[in-house]
Design an enzyme around this catalytic site. Sequence first.
Site, PDB file in Angstrom:
ATOM      1  N   ASP A  37      11.722-102.421 -95.414  1.00  0.00           N
ATOM      2  CA  ASP A  37      12.168-102.897 -94.102  1.00  0.00           C
ATOM      3  C   ASP A  37      13.678-102.704 -94.008  1.00  0.00           C
ATOM      4  OD1 ASP A  37      10.644-105.144 -92.024  1.00  0.00           O
ATOM      5  OD2 ASP A  37      12.814-104.830 -91.793  1.00  0.00           O
ATOM      6  N   ASP A  58      15.719 -97.929 -93.786  1.00  0.00           N
ATOM      7  CA  ASP A  58      15.799 -97.678 -92.349  1.00  0.00           C
ATOM      8  C   ASP A  58      14.973 -96.424 -92.088  1.00  0.00           C
ATOM      9  OD1 ASP A  58      16.367 -96.977 -89.753  1.00  0.00           O
ATOM     10  OD2 ASP A  58      18.535 -97.373 -89.908  1.00  0.00           O
ATOM     11  N   ASN A  84       1.896 -98.845 -91.791  1.00  0.00           N
ATOM     12  CA  ASN A  84       3.079 -98.646 -90.965  1.00  0.00           C
ATOM     13  C   ASN A  84       3.186 -99.762 -89.918  1.00  0.00           C
ATOM     14  OD1 ASN A  84       5.094 -97.379 -89.367  1.00  0.00           O
ATOM     15  ND2 ASN A  84       3.507 -96.332 -88.168  1.00  0.00           N
ATOM     16  N   TYR A 149       9.006 -99.042 -75.998  1.00  0.00           N
ATOM     17  CA  TYR A 149       8.012 -99.533 -76.963  1.00  0.00           C
ATOM     18  C   TYR A 149       6.598 -99.051 -76.622  1.00  0.00           C
ATOM     19  CZ  TYR A 149       5.063-102.922 -79.442  1.00  0.00           C
ATOM     20  OH  TYR A 149       4.078-103.514 -80.206  1.00  0.00           O
ATOM     21  N   LYS A 153       4.109 -96.497 -78.811  1.00  0.00           N
ATOM     22  CA  LYS A 153       2.786 -96.932 -79.282  1.00  0.00           C
ATOM     23  C   LYS A 153       1.700 -95.949 -78.812  1.00  0.00           C
ATOM     24  CE  LYS A 153       4.124 -99.937 -81.865  1.00  0.00           C
ATOM     25  NZ  LYS A 153       3.780 -99.960 -83.293  1.00  0.00           N
TER      26      LYS A 153
HETATM   27  N1  LIG Z   1       2.783-109.399 -82.932  1.00  0.00           N
HETATM   28  C1  LIG Z   1       1.975-108.971 -81.967  1.00  0.00           C
HETATM   29  O1  LIG Z   1       1.471-109.771 -81.165  1.00  0.00           O
HETATM   30  C2  LIG Z   1       1.638-107.489 -81.863  1.00  0.00           C
HETATM   31  C3  LIG Z   1       0.800-107.059 -80.841  1.00  0.00           C
HETATM   32  C4  LIG Z   1       0.487-105.701 -80.758  1.00  0.00           C
HETATM   33  C5  LIG Z   1       0.993-104.810 -81.698  1.00  0.00           C
HETATM   34  N2  LIG Z   1       1.810-105.257 -82.691  1.00  0.00           N
HETATM   35  C6  LIG Z   1       2.322-104.281 -83.674  1.00  0.00           C
HETATM   36  O2  LIG Z   1       2.211-104.824 -84.969  1.00  0.00           O
HETATM   37  C7  LIG Z   1       3.307-104.427 -85.780  1.00  0.00           C
HETATM   38  C8  LIG Z   1       4.012-105.674 -86.334  1.00  0.00           C
HETATM   39  O3  LIG Z   1       4.448-106.447 -85.235  1.00  0.00           O
HETATM   40  P1  LIG Z   1       5.271-107.805 -85.433  1.00  0.00           P
HETATM   41  O4  LIG Z   1       5.241-108.513 -84.140  1.00  0.00           O
HETATM   42  O5  LIG Z   1       4.798-108.515 -86.648  1.00  0.00           O
HETATM   43  O6  LIG Z   1       6.723-107.212 -85.629  1.00  0.00           O
HETATM   44  P2  LIG Z   1       8.079-107.870 -86.150  1.00  0.00           P
HETATM   45  O7  LIG Z   1       9.137-107.626 -85.142  1.00  0.00           O
HETATM   46  O8  LIG Z   1       7.846-109.281 -86.604  1.00  0.00           O
HETATM   47  O9  LIG Z   1       8.365-106.977 -87.433  1.00  0.00           O
HETATM   48  C9  LIG Z   1       8.746-105.636 -87.319  1.00  0.00           C
HETATM   49  C10 LIG Z   1       9.580-105.292 -88.534  1.00  0.00           C
HETATM   50  O10 LIG Z   1       9.996-103.910 -88.419  1.00  0.00           O
HETATM   51  C11 LIG Z   1      11.295-103.820 -88.945  1.00  0.00           C
HETATM   52  N3  LIG Z   1      11.988-102.630 -88.456  1.00  0.00           N
HETATM   53  C12 LIG Z   1      12.453-102.396 -87.192  1.00  0.00           C
HETATM   54  N4  LIG Z   1      13.106-101.224 -87.152  1.00  0.00           N
HETATM   55  C13 LIG Z   1      13.035-100.688 -88.415  1.00  0.00           C
HETATM   56  C14 LIG Z   1      13.527 -99.489 -89.017  1.00  0.00           C
HETATM   57  N5  LIG Z   1      14.250 -98.597 -88.311  1.00  0.00           N
HETATM   58  N6  LIG Z   1      13.262 -99.264 -90.313  1.00  0.00           N
HETATM   59  C15 LIG Z   1      12.562-100.168 -91.039  1.00  0.00           C
HETATM   60  N7  LIG Z   1      12.091-101.321 -90.543  1.00  0.00           N
HETATM   61  C16 LIG Z   1      12.323-101.578 -89.233  1.00  0.00           C
HETATM   62  C17 LIG Z   1      11.985-105.112 -88.477  1.00  0.00           C
HETATM   63  O11 LIG Z   1      13.124-105.405 -89.254  1.00  0.00           O
HETATM   64  C18 LIG Z   1      10.866-106.134 -88.656  1.00  0.00           C
HETATM   65  O12 LIG Z   1      10.907-106.772 -89.911  1.00  0.00           O
HETATM   66  C19 LIG Z   1       4.229-103.589 -84.872  1.00  0.00           C
HETATM   67  O13 LIG Z   1       4.011-102.220 -85.119  1.00  0.00           O
HETATM   68  C20 LIG Z   1       3.796-103.951 -83.470  1.00  0.00           C
HETATM   69  O14 LIG Z   1       3.959-102.879 -82.589  1.00  0.00           O
HETATM   70  C21 LIG Z   1       2.156-106.563 -82.783  1.00  0.00           C
END
Ligand SMILES: NC(=O)c1ccc[n+]([C@@H]2O[C@H](COP(=O)([O-])OP(=O)(O)OC[C@H]3O[C@@H](n4cnc5c(N)ncnc54)[C@H](O)[C@@H]3O)[C@@H](O)[C@H]2O)c1
Length: 270
Positions: A37, A58, A84, A149, A153
């Site tokens: 992360d 990153d 991922n 976003y 997706k």
């Molecule tokens: N939480 C939801 O309700 C939900 C719904 C639909 C889809 N999703 C998908 O599930 C996945 C997780 O979602 P979440 O809500 O737990 O996300 P989150 O925001 O809690 O976590 C995302 C993580 O990605 C990391 N990140 C961002 N840019 C980065 C980079 N350039 N390099 C490395 N790491 C990076 C962030 O630091 C963070 O820790 C995502 O792909 C999201 O699109 C989530």
Amino acid sequence: MQGIAGRVAIITGGASGIGAGLVRIFAEAGARVVSADIAAEAGAAIAARHGCDFVPTDLRRDADVRALVAAAVARHGGIDFLINAAASYADEGLETDRETWRAGVDANLIGHVMLVQAALEHLKRSTWPSIVNFTSESAHVGLAGRWVYPATKAAIEQVTRSEALDLAPFGIRANAVMPGWTEKPWQATAPAEVQERYRTMSDRLHMLGRQGTIEEVGQAVLFLCSEHAGFVTGSIMRVDGGHSALGPQGKEKHLPTKVRQAAGLGTTNA
Ligand SMILES: NC(=O)c1ccc[n+]([C@@H]2O[C@H](COP(=O)([O-])OP(=O)(O)OC[C@H]3O[C@@H](n4cnc5c(N)ncnc54)[C@H](O)[C@@H]3O)[C@@H](O)[C@H]2O)c1
């Protein structure tokens, strides 16, 4: 679940939310987890809590991506699963400038593809290789004020299908999970009115009347990586409580019928 224990999983986005949950769930299932992360401090702390490795990464930087793969191979001798979960949510809708567009596409789409490229030779050598991506309902609908976003997706869904097809000859399966509204850890301590708002909206938006849990999403990812999912590839698995299958009337009874009834016109057109 069969086929997880002892295998090596790279999990991106492991510092937060679903990704952090996946680190725990895969570690508890006996996988050897390498979490990655951009949020180094939180990511390292979560990985350490579950006896996993962490590599600050990153995904927009090729050198970081290569270092992640090299670290996983040096530590565990190979890679079986690429999961991922990382995502950038930076998005100003119509107003999003070019730099932010590039950063979002780089993090959410290109970074993942570069990781697949870097890990490919190791995935080919695995006896049970699997890629799991994350998509979102927002890939299929208009969302006010969000352009970047949802576009990334939608693109990752398409890349998942391309991966499934082109990597099938190597026995590598590729799928994506589409979570619905998933509970965030901070919600438990949010003010009562915020919690109530989430409850009401979740009831209205999901057939099952509630948000999903990180555990429920994680178990779906575990299944997709497991030996139980041997014939599953190129699929988008919805873990959304029926959210995306609800029509515009939501859970309301047939609205035109209700309108006719209210006007004293009976219940059918006959
Ligand atoms: N939480 C939801 O309700 C939900 C719904 C639909 C889809 N999703 C998908 O599930 C996945 C997780 O979602 P979440 O809500 O737990 O996300 P989150 O925001 O809690 O976590 C995302 C993580 O990605 C990391 N990140 C961002 N840019 C980065 C980079 N350039 N390099 C490395 N790491 C990076 C962030 O630091 C963070 O820790 C995502 O792909 C999201 O699109 C989530």
